[in-house]
Design an enzyme around this catalytic site. Sequence first.
Site, short mmCIF file in Angstrom:
data_model
loop_
_atom_site.label_atom_id
_atom_site.label_comp_id
_atom_site.label_asym_id
_atom_site.label_seq_id
_atom_site.Cartn_x
_atom_site.Cartn_y
_atom_site.Cartn_z
N GLY A 68 -21.91 67.25 -73.08
CA GLY A 68 -20.86 67.29 -74.09
C GLY A 68 -19.88 66.13 -73.97
CG HIS A 137 -16.34 59.86 -80.77
ND1 HIS A 137 -17.55 59.22 -80.78
CD2 HIS A 137 -16.35 60.69 -81.82
CE1 HIS A 137 -18.26 59.65 -81.81
NE2 HIS A 137 -17.55 60.56 -82.46
N1 SAH Z 1 -25.85 63.38 -83.26
C1 SAH Z 1 -25.44 64.76 -83.03
C2 SAH Z 1 -24.01 64.90 -82.54
C3 SAH Z 1 -23.73 64.22 -81.24
S1 SAH Z 1 -22.25 64.83 -80.45
C4 SAH Z 1 -25.65 65.56 -84.32
O1 SAH Z 1 -26.30 65.06 -85.25
O2 SAH Z 1 -25.17 66.69 -84.40
C5 SAH Z 1 -22.09 63.68 -79.15
C6 SAH Z 1 -23.09 63.85 -78.01
O3 SAH Z 1 -22.96 62.70 -77.19
C7 SAH Z 1 -22.86 65.07 -77.11
O4 SAH Z 1 -24.00 65.88 -77.08
C8 SAH Z 1 -22.58 64.45 -75.72
O5 SAH Z 1 -23.19 65.17 -74.65
C9 SAH Z 1 -23.18 63.07 -75.85
N2 SAH Z 1 -22.56 62.06 -75.00
C10 SAH Z 1 -21.26 61.76 -74.88
N3 SAH Z 1 -21.06 60.75 -74.04
C11 SAH Z 1 -22.30 60.38 -73.60
C12 SAH Z 1 -22.77 59.39 -72.68
N4 SAH Z 1 -21.94 58.54 -72.07
N5 SAH Z 1 -24.09 59.30 -72.45
C13 SAH Z 1 -24.96 60.14 -73.06
N6 SAH Z 1 -24.57 61.09 -73.94
C14 SAH Z 1 -23.26 61.21 -74.20
MG MG Z 2 -20.68 62.00 -84.74
#
Ligand code: SAH
Ligand code: MG
Length: 203
Positions: A68, A137
Amino acid sequence: MKLPIDIDLVKGFLDPVEGEALHQYCVTTTRLGPCLEVGSYCGKSTVYLGDACRSQGSTLFAVDHHRGSEEHQPGEAYHDTELFDSQVELMDSFRTFRKTMRVADLEDTVVPIVSPSGVAARHWATPLGMVFIDGGHSLEAAMTDYRAWAMHIVPGGVLAIHDIFKDPADGGQAPYTIFQLALASGLFCELPMVKTLGLLRRF
Ligand code: SAH
Ligand code: MG
């Protein structure tokens, strides 16, 4: 476009119009190389990109540590208790992601990479036709994703970045910052935005 699963049943953060745009660009870039996404969560974007890859006999690499982002943690705005593994007291979206891939019949198309984006990128050497960045983000996370993956996109390929808010009042600025970096690099030209989906083509 007929998806192999009822997409409304897949938890996630992607507008169907954005998903259709991802699907279209992905279909047209598979001849250049496979596709890679950062941030799969429960697999919503993965279904759109994966279906496009499958239709062309291509492959989608789906990178996510499945722990997450900041906003998914307990007490934060987008926390989902169903995705919390109370045994280890950590988020775990991988179980749900796997289920989505199985139900959507994408297990022979999608390669899950359960890892932080920067770690997955360390020894990466495969040229990519398309990259979709939808991971963390924070500025640090977004910058890591941009630095790690944008350089692997081949000429003619597409870089897609989710959650672009040109007005800071509408949302966080890290995705927009890397979008602007890509433009300023001189390596990409801008394609029309689709809702909050920024799109760039590699020269
Ligand atoms: N594309 C998805 C939403 C992604 S939410 C959709 O269509 O619903 C963002 C995701 O990024 C989360 O699951 C989180 O675990 C992952 N994430 C955040 N930082 C990350 C990192 N540094 N490396 C890998 N995954 C990451
Ligand atoms: Mg997004």
